[in-house]
Design an enzyme around this catalytic site. Structure first.
Site, PDB file in Angstrom:
ATOM      1  N   THR A 368      94.724  71.019  56.011  1.00 25.58           N
ATOM      2  CA  THR A 368      93.323  70.633  55.766  1.00 25.58           C
ATOM      3  C   THR A 368      92.474  71.221  56.889  1.00 25.58           C
ATOM      4  OG1 THR A 368      94.010  68.573  54.690  1.00 25.58           O
ATOM      5  CG2 THR A 368      91.752  68.633  55.447  1.00 25.58           C
ATOM      6  N   SER A 440      92.279  61.185  52.385  1.00 30.20           N
ATOM      7  CA  SER A 440      91.901  60.585  53.676  1.00 30.20           C
ATOM      8  C   SER A 440      90.795  61.390  54.365  1.00 30.20           C
ATOM      9  CB  SER A 440      93.114  60.537  54.610  1.00 30.20           C
ATOM     10  OG  SER A 440      94.115  59.746  54.059  1.00 30.20           O
TER      11      SER A 440
HETATM   12  N1  GLY Z   1      95.405  66.136  51.317  1.00 29.53           N
HETATM   13  C1  GLY Z   1      95.036  65.330  52.394  1.00 29.53           C
HETATM   14  C2  GLY Z   1      93.953  64.375  52.036  1.00 29.53           C
HETATM   15  O1  GLY Z   1      93.157  64.669  51.174  1.00 29.53           O
HETATM   16  O2  GLY Z   1      93.889  63.326  52.597  1.00 29.53           O
END
Ligand code: GLY
Length: 559
Positions: A368, A440
């Protein structure tokens, strides 16, 4: 006398060196902080050309897809929180969706057990991508420059290529075998790239040119859609042309709450980020954490106990608000926060099993990516975008030049079973066709006295929320500058597993010992990094200080 002047001079030199290392880039008008210098530079160049923060958002988002394929993407999705110069605010949800053919039990065997790796390492892990719909939605509502102008430097970067950094060399090496296993040894990342090599992305440049010419429909209905679906179906994915054609990004009402005299503007579900942050900050507000001291045992206890309780609620209540009813207001009230903390005792840890049952293991990573932008007009953008895991599912469509996500793992494959972040989910986050998986990601904007104060966010799966929390507190409660707040050592608790994870070798032994003596379980080993925060602080004189996380190649650029 001479000696003491020399000694004084030496002291000043030491102090100023220290201060400089802790002070981020200062800019007078505009700034971008992102995971790669190339992306921050392109975002800033767009603003120098007269573009606003939203034009810069589009450029930065796609420049990260070129320069930081580890998490930047066309094949993933994300969230954006914005605050315009006039105080107007909003959020955009361009999160991936489950394909129409997805089913609740698709990752379970005939006995109802989770099949290990199916939601992360197979083509079924891929959700319908939202990034291109996201940038076009931003452009339509808030952009000012023509899309072709915004995409020009991104396409040029893809053609010219990006120089591999030391950290990137390691990332590519770590995942090379997995990428080859899925895509064969002719795939772009089969090559053993070393630091200082230049990677060119001609296929991605061609895809971006078609998108610049034909718009969002190119990705969701045009030639790109056809190539993508052909690739995905060859690999066993269930995404169809209908899935792509139906995808839409969604504007959502921001989640706004107060922490003392701060106003926090955050992402609502399907991100859990804003709501968890709101719950934690509401639970800790009655405690004087500043007086307790930065990263002191008492302050750590207060944060951990609030985190434990908020993540337990996350697990039970949260999912896609288009599919499940979430008691958002009730979860955010001061009364509820008070009742949740009623069982907290400074003398001993509350055990997570007494908050809610469950025993799990978890791993952490810095997949991310987040970027923060402020423009010279006073508009601010916080955006976090992801492929989920590092390089997503590792499925790389060579013809189009990008990786696909493995975001389906963010659903709860089975109530009570942990996903790759060790996060436990429930019915609210079960899989259903066209549903968005819980996230998250916590892109956040903070106002103080009605003025823009901070733009902040982070990668790091479940540790995103606690990283954003600590960064805000580091500035507001502990008077650190932006860069110092980002640099400061971090810790994390997420209810289950019942353990406080500390960045290794950054907390002193007496602190850890005190916590252990009260019944806290300590982990200093499995997580090398908790979050990788990129943030901007508006200083009292109106200038901007960048906080670019040196845990990565993150860079602030401004003017
Ligand atoms: N893929 C990590 C999140 O969206 O929390």
């Amino acid at each position: 006398m001479k000696k003491s002047i020399l000694a004084f001079g030496f002291l000043i030199l030491i102090l100023s060196t220290k201060t400089n290392a802790q002070t981020g880039l200062i800019a007078h008008k505009a700034m971008v902080v992102s995971a790669r210098e190339e992306a921050s530079k392109i975002g800033v160049a767009i603003m120098k050309q007269g573009g606003n923060a939203f034009d810069a958002m589009i450029a930065t988002e796609l420049a990260l897809a070129v320069a930081y394929p580890y998490a930047g993407n066309l094949g993933g999705g994300g969230f954006m929180v914005y605050r315009k110069a006039n105080g107007e605010m909003g959020t955009l949800d361009y999160r991936e969706k489950a394909p129409l053919a997805a089913t609740k039990t698709m990752f379970l065997d005939k006995d109802g057990n989770v099949i290990k790796g199916k939601s992360t390492d197979t083509a079924l892990a891929i959700g319908v991508p939202g990034t291109i719909a996201g940038i076009f939605a931003v452009h339509k509502k808030l952009g000012s420059l023509p899309m072709s102008e915004i995409l020009k430097p991104v396409i040029a970067l893809a053609e010219k290529g990006v120089v591999v950094t030391q950290k990137q060399e390691k990332q590519l090496k770590d995942y090379r075998n997995k990428v080859i296993k899925i895509n064969g040894d002719k795939t772009l990342f089969a090559k053993n790239f070393k630091e200082k090599d230049t990677i060119k992305y001609p296929a991605l440049a061609t895809t971006l040119k078609r998108i610049a010419k034909n718009g969002s429909a190119e990705f969701y209905k045009g030639q790109t859609a056809k190539i993508l679906v052909h690739y995905l179906q060859q690999k066993g994915a269930i995404i169809t042309l209908k899935d792509l054609a139906q995808y839409e990004a969604k504007w959502r009402k921001p989640l706004v709450f107060a922490y003392k005299d701060l106003k926090i503007i955050a992402m609502p579900p399907p991100s859990s980020g804003g709501l968890c942050l709101a719950q934690i900050m509401t639970m800790i507000a009655p405690y004087d954490v500043a007086k307790m001291g930065h990263n002191s045992p008492d302050a750590i206890q207060v944060l951990v106990e609030a985190e434990r309780r908020a993540y337990a609620d996350r697990s039970y209540f949260l999912g896609d608000p288009d599919f499940v009813k979430i008691p958002i207001k009730a979860l955010m009230t001061t009364e509820y926060a008070k009742s949740r903390m009623a069982t907290f005792d400074f003398e001993k840890a509350t055990l997570s099993k007494d908050v809610k049952e469950g025993t799990v293991k978890y791993n952490e990573s810095t997949e991310t990516t987040h970027y923060s932008i402020v423009d010279s007009f006073g508009n601010a953008v916080a955006a976090t975008t992801t492929l989920n895991d590092a390089f997503g599912s590792k499925y790389y469509c060579d013809e189009l030049g990008f990786f696909l996500n493995n975001e389906m793992d963010d659903f709860s494959a089975k109530p009570g079973e942990p996903n790759m972040f060790g996060l436990i989910g429930n019915e609210a986050n079960s899989i259903a066709p066209s549903k968005r998986m819980l996230s998250s990601m916590t892109p956040t904007i903070v106002e103080k006295n009605g003025q823009l104060f901070m733009v902040v966010g982070s990668p790091g799966g479940s540790t995103i929320i606690t990283s954003v929390l600590q960064t805000i507190l580091n500035v507001y409660e502990y008077d650190l500058g932006m860069q110092a707040a980002v640099n400061a050592p971090r810790f994390h608790h997420q209810w289950l597993p019942d353990v406080i994870t500390f960045e290794p070798n950054t907390f002193d032994a007496p602190t850890l010992k005190t916590l252990q003596s009260k019944g806290y379980h300590i982990n200093e080993k499995t997580t090398p990094v908790i979050g990788k925060v990129d943030a901007i602080l508006v200083l009292p004189n109106g200038t901007l200080e960048g906080g670019a996380d040196s845990r990565g190649d993150d860079t602030a650029v401004g003017f």
